[in-house]
Design a protein around this motif. Sequence first.
Motif, PDB file in Angstrom:
ATOM      1  N   TYR A 194     -26.586 -27.081  21.297  1.00 28.25           N
ATOM      2  CA  TYR A 194     -27.077 -27.257  22.665  1.00 28.25           C
ATOM      3  C   TYR A 194     -26.427 -28.472  23.334  1.00 28.25           C
ATOM      4  O   TYR A 194     -25.933 -28.377  24.466  1.00 28.25           O
ATOM      5  CB  TYR A 194     -28.594 -27.415  22.611  1.00 28.25           C
ATOM      6  CG  TYR A 194     -29.247 -27.867  23.892  1.00 28.25           C
ATOM      7  CD1 TYR A 194     -29.859 -29.117  23.974  1.00 28.25           C
ATOM      8  CD2 TYR A 194     -29.282 -27.051  25.026  1.00 28.25           C
ATOM      9  CE1 TYR A 194     -30.483 -29.541  25.129  1.00 28.25           C
ATOM     10  CE2 TYR A 194     -29.901 -27.473  26.192  1.00 28.25           C
ATOM     11  CZ  TYR A 194     -30.505 -28.720  26.240  1.00 28.25           C
ATOM     12  OH  TYR A 194     -31.115 -29.135  27.395  1.00 28.25           O
TER      13      TYR A 194
ATOM     14  N   TYR B 226     -23.126 -20.590  32.359  1.00 31.44           N
ATOM     15  CA  TYR B 226     -22.581 -20.374  31.008  1.00 31.44           C
ATOM     16  C   TYR B 226     -23.599 -19.629  30.146  1.00 31.44           C
ATOM     17  O   TYR B 226     -23.269 -18.664  29.454  1.00 31.44           O
ATOM     18  CB  TYR B 226     -22.227 -21.711  30.367  1.00 31.44           C
ATOM     19  CG  TYR B 226     -21.778 -21.599  28.938  1.00 31.44           C
ATOM     20  CD1 TYR B 226     -22.684 -21.783  27.893  1.00 31.44           C
ATOM     21  CD2 TYR B 226     -20.466 -21.300  28.619  1.00 31.44           C
ATOM     22  CE1 TYR B 226     -22.283 -21.667  26.582  1.00 31.44           C
ATOM     23  CE2 TYR B 226     -20.060 -21.182  27.297  1.00 31.44           C
ATOM     24  CZ  TYR B 226     -20.972 -21.372  26.283  1.00 31.44           C
ATOM     25  OH  TYR B 226     -20.567 -21.251  24.984  1.00 31.44           O
ATOM     26  N   PHE B 227     -24.879 -20.061  30.205  1.00 33.10           N
ATOM     27  CA  PHE B 227     -25.911 -19.395  29.412  1.00 33.10           C
ATOM     28  C   PHE B 227     -26.080 -17.937  29.840  1.00 33.10           C
ATOM     29  O   PHE B 227     -26.309 -17.058  29.004  1.00 33.10           O
ATOM     30  CB  PHE B 227     -27.239 -20.138  29.553  1.00 33.10           C
ATOM     31  CG  PHE B 227     -27.318 -21.418  28.769  1.00 33.10           C
ATOM     32  CD1 PHE B 227     -28.103 -22.471  29.218  1.00 33.10           C
ATOM     33  CD2 PHE B 227     -26.636 -21.576  27.583  1.00 33.10           C
ATOM     34  CE1 PHE B 227     -28.190 -23.657  28.489  1.00 33.10           C
ATOM     35  CE2 PHE B 227     -26.710 -22.746  26.852  1.00 33.10           C
ATOM     36  CZ  PHE B 227     -27.488 -23.797  27.302  1.00 33.10           C
ATOM     37  N   LYS B 228     -25.974 -17.691  31.144  1.00 38.69           N
ATOM     38  CA  LYS B 228     -26.063 -16.307  31.627  1.00 38.69           C
ATOM     39  C   LYS B 228     -24.933 -15.468  31.066  1.00 38.69           C
ATOM     40  O   LYS B 228     -25.116 -14.292  30.716  1.00 38.69           O
ATOM     41  CB  LYS B 228     -26.031 -16.278  33.158  1.00 38.69           C
ATOM     42  CG  LYS B 228     -27.304 -16.779  33.825  1.00 38.69           C
ATOM     43  CD  LYS B 228     -27.168 -16.746  35.341  1.00 38.69           C
ATOM     44  CE  LYS B 228     -28.406 -17.246  36.036  1.00 38.69           C
ATOM     45  NZ  LYS B 228     -28.249 -17.255  37.522  1.00 38.69           N
TER      46      LYS B 228
ATOM     47  N   PHE C 245     -28.202 -14.790  28.530  1.00 41.53           N
ATOM     48  CA  PHE C 245     -29.500 -15.247  29.011  1.00 41.53           C
ATOM     49  C   PHE C 245     -29.840 -14.543  30.323  1.00 41.53           C
ATOM     50  O   PHE C 245     -29.026 -14.474  31.238  1.00 41.53           O
ATOM     51  CB  PHE C 245     -29.489 -16.759  29.228  1.00 41.53           C
ATOM     52  CG  PHE C 245     -30.709 -17.285  29.930  1.00 41.53           C
ATOM     53  CD1 PHE C 245     -31.967 -17.144  29.365  1.00 41.53           C
ATOM     54  CD2 PHE C 245     -30.606 -17.910  31.169  1.00 41.53           C
ATOM     55  CE1 PHE C 245     -33.100 -17.621  30.010  1.00 41.53           C
ATOM     56  CE2 PHE C 245     -31.719 -18.395  31.828  1.00 41.53           C
ATOM     57  CZ  PHE C 245     -32.972 -18.250  31.246  1.00 41.53           C
TER      58      PHE C 245
ATOM     59  N   VAL D 178     -32.860 -24.449  32.081  1.00 44.15           N
ATOM     60  CA  VAL D 178     -31.955 -24.755  30.967  1.00 44.15           C
ATOM     61  C   VAL D 178     -32.731 -24.771  29.654  1.00 44.15           C
ATOM     62  O   VAL D 178     -32.284 -24.235  28.633  1.00 44.15           O
ATOM     63  CB  VAL D 178     -31.245 -26.106  31.192  1.00 44.15           C
ATOM     64  CG1 VAL D 178     -30.497 -26.531  29.929  1.00 44.15           C
ATOM     65  CG2 VAL D 178     -30.268 -26.007  32.361  1.00 44.15           C
TER      66      VAL D 178
ATOM     67  N   GLN E 135     -23.636 -15.821  28.276  1.00 43.42           N
ATOM     68  CA  GLN E 135     -23.921 -15.587  26.858  1.00 43.42           C
ATOM     69  C   GLN E 135     -25.069 -14.612  26.638  1.00 43.42           C
ATOM     70  O   GLN E 135     -25.439 -14.323  25.502  1.00 43.42           O
ATOM     71  CB  GLN E 135     -24.239 -16.903  26.144  1.00 43.42           C
ATOM     72  CG  GLN E 135     -23.249 -18.019  26.362  1.00 43.42           C
ATOM     73  CD  GLN E 135     -21.824 -17.555  26.311  1.00 43.42           C
ATOM     74  OE1 GLN E 135     -21.405 -16.950  25.327  1.00 43.42           O
ATOM     75  NE2 GLN E 135     -21.059 -17.820  27.356  1.00 43.42           N
TER      76      GLN E 135
ATOM     77  N   LEU F  54     -31.989 -18.370  23.707  1.00 41.91           N
ATOM     78  CA  LEU F  54     -30.734 -18.141  22.990  1.00 41.91           C
ATOM     79  C   LEU F  54     -30.775 -18.672  21.560  1.00 41.91           C
ATOM     80  O   LEU F  54     -29.833 -18.478  20.798  1.00 41.91           O
ATOM     81  CB  LEU F  54     -29.562 -18.782  23.747  1.00 41.91           C
ATOM     82  CG  LEU F  54     -29.228 -18.146  25.102  1.00 41.91           C
ATOM     83  CD1 LEU F  54     -28.174 -18.978  25.826  1.00 41.91           C
ATOM     84  CD2 LEU F  54     -28.741 -16.715  24.920  1.00 41.91           C
TER      85      LEU F  54
ATOM     86  N   LEU G  86     -30.694 -21.783  20.360  1.00 41.71           N
ATOM     87  CA  LEU G  86     -29.684 -22.806  20.084  1.00 41.71           C
ATOM     88  C   LEU G  86     -30.285 -23.982  19.320  1.00 41.71           C
ATOM     89  O   LEU G  86     -31.351 -24.473  19.678  1.00 41.71           O
ATOM     90  CB  LEU G  86     -29.078 -23.332  21.395  1.00 41.71           C
ATOM     91  CG  LEU G  86     -28.375 -22.299  22.290  1.00 41.71           C
ATOM     92  CD1 LEU G  86     -27.921 -22.963  23.580  1.00 41.71           C
ATOM     93  CD2 LEU G  86     -27.203 -21.674  21.562  1.00 41.71           C
TER      94      LEU G  86
ATOM     95  N   ALA H 144     -33.519 -21.272  28.622  1.00 44.07           N
ATOM     96  CA  ALA H 144     -32.312 -20.626  28.098  1.00 44.07           C
ATOM     97  C   ALA H 144     -32.021 -21.084  26.674  1.00 44.07           C
ATOM     98  O   ALA H 144     -31.656 -20.290  25.804  1.00 44.07           O
ATOM     99  CB  ALA H 144     -31.120 -20.917  29.009  1.00 44.07           C
ATOM    100  N   LYS H 145     -32.167 -22.388  26.430  1.00 44.40           N
ATOM    101  CA  LYS H 145     -31.944 -22.922  25.080  1.00 44.40           C
ATOM    102  C   LYS H 145     -32.864 -22.224  24.083  1.00 44.40           C
ATOM    103  O   LYS H 145     -32.430 -21.816  22.993  1.00 44.40           O
ATOM    104  CB  LYS H 145     -32.204 -24.430  25.073  1.00 44.40           C
ATOM    105  CG  LYS H 145     -32.092 -25.055  23.690  1.00 44.40           C
ATOM    106  CD  LYS H 145     -32.635 -26.477  23.668  1.00 44.40           C
ATOM    107  CE  LYS H 145     -32.630 -27.027  22.244  1.00 44.40           C
ATOM    108  NZ  LYS H 145     -33.268 -28.365  22.160  1.00 44.40           N
TER     109      LYS H 145
ATOM    110  N   SER I 212     -17.241 -19.386  24.212  1.00 42.06           N
ATOM    111  CA  SER I 212     -18.429 -18.613  24.544  1.00 42.06           C
ATOM    112  C   SER I 212     -18.910 -17.752  23.380  1.00 42.06           C
ATOM    113  O   SER I 212     -18.169 -17.427  22.455  1.00 42.06           O
ATOM    114  CB  SER I 212     -18.143 -17.700  25.744  1.00 42.06           C
ATOM    115  OG  SER I 212     -17.252 -16.662  25.383  1.00 42.06           O
TER     116      SER I 212
END
Length: 218
Positions: free
Chosen positions: A30, A57-59, A63, A16, A61, A23, A25, A19-20, A100
């Motif tokens: 976040y 969710y991150f995937k 990730f 996570v 977007q 991306l 964020l 990913a943050k 999203s």
Amino acid sequence: MTPKQKTYRLDRIKLVHVAKRELGLDEPTYRAILFAQGGNESLSAMSLDGMNKVIDYFKAQGFKLRKAAGDRKQATGQDAKKVRALWLFLHELGAVRDPSEAALTAYVQRIAGVDDVQWMRGTRKVPSNPAKRHQDRAELVIETLKKWAMRFLPADIVRLKGEVRERHQQGLLTPEQLQCAEIAFGNGLAPDVGFDKHNLVWDNLRAAVGRPFPPKSN
């Protein structure tokens, strides 16, 4: 929890965080995503199922576990952050169903004529507005998001004021919440008052009922 389960959980937490970073964020965005997708603004207190939902969710977007060369990160400029924050704000108001990045990208493409938030720089011709034949793309997107929010904000403010009054009558407001309520009720909202003042009142009303947005971090 077995050592294997602890290791898996730590791996999820690390993923996570990666990913943050990948991306791009900011902290408020976040935390809002953690709360919306995982049910808790604190990753350390989140269930494993919640973490997996956040990662999924991150995937969605963009990730990727193994970032390929040439992949783009989310834009991190002030305009991009403001647009993203307004998008999540509209989702909180119930105006946007899909919070999203993909849905935001589609909106930006329709309004600004570019297919990525990071490409909002420059101007776009606005044939429908002779006074602004060319308008800054980021300004155009932000302006339309604020106008959209104003279709929902006044009614939600009325609802929140009723909730604050009820909680006050029941003696449920803390001193800090009372202070936020005083700020909210002390700001008049005439018909010609714009988004920024409505947003100030809404923020303080949310804090007064114990549901600040975005949620505060631990």
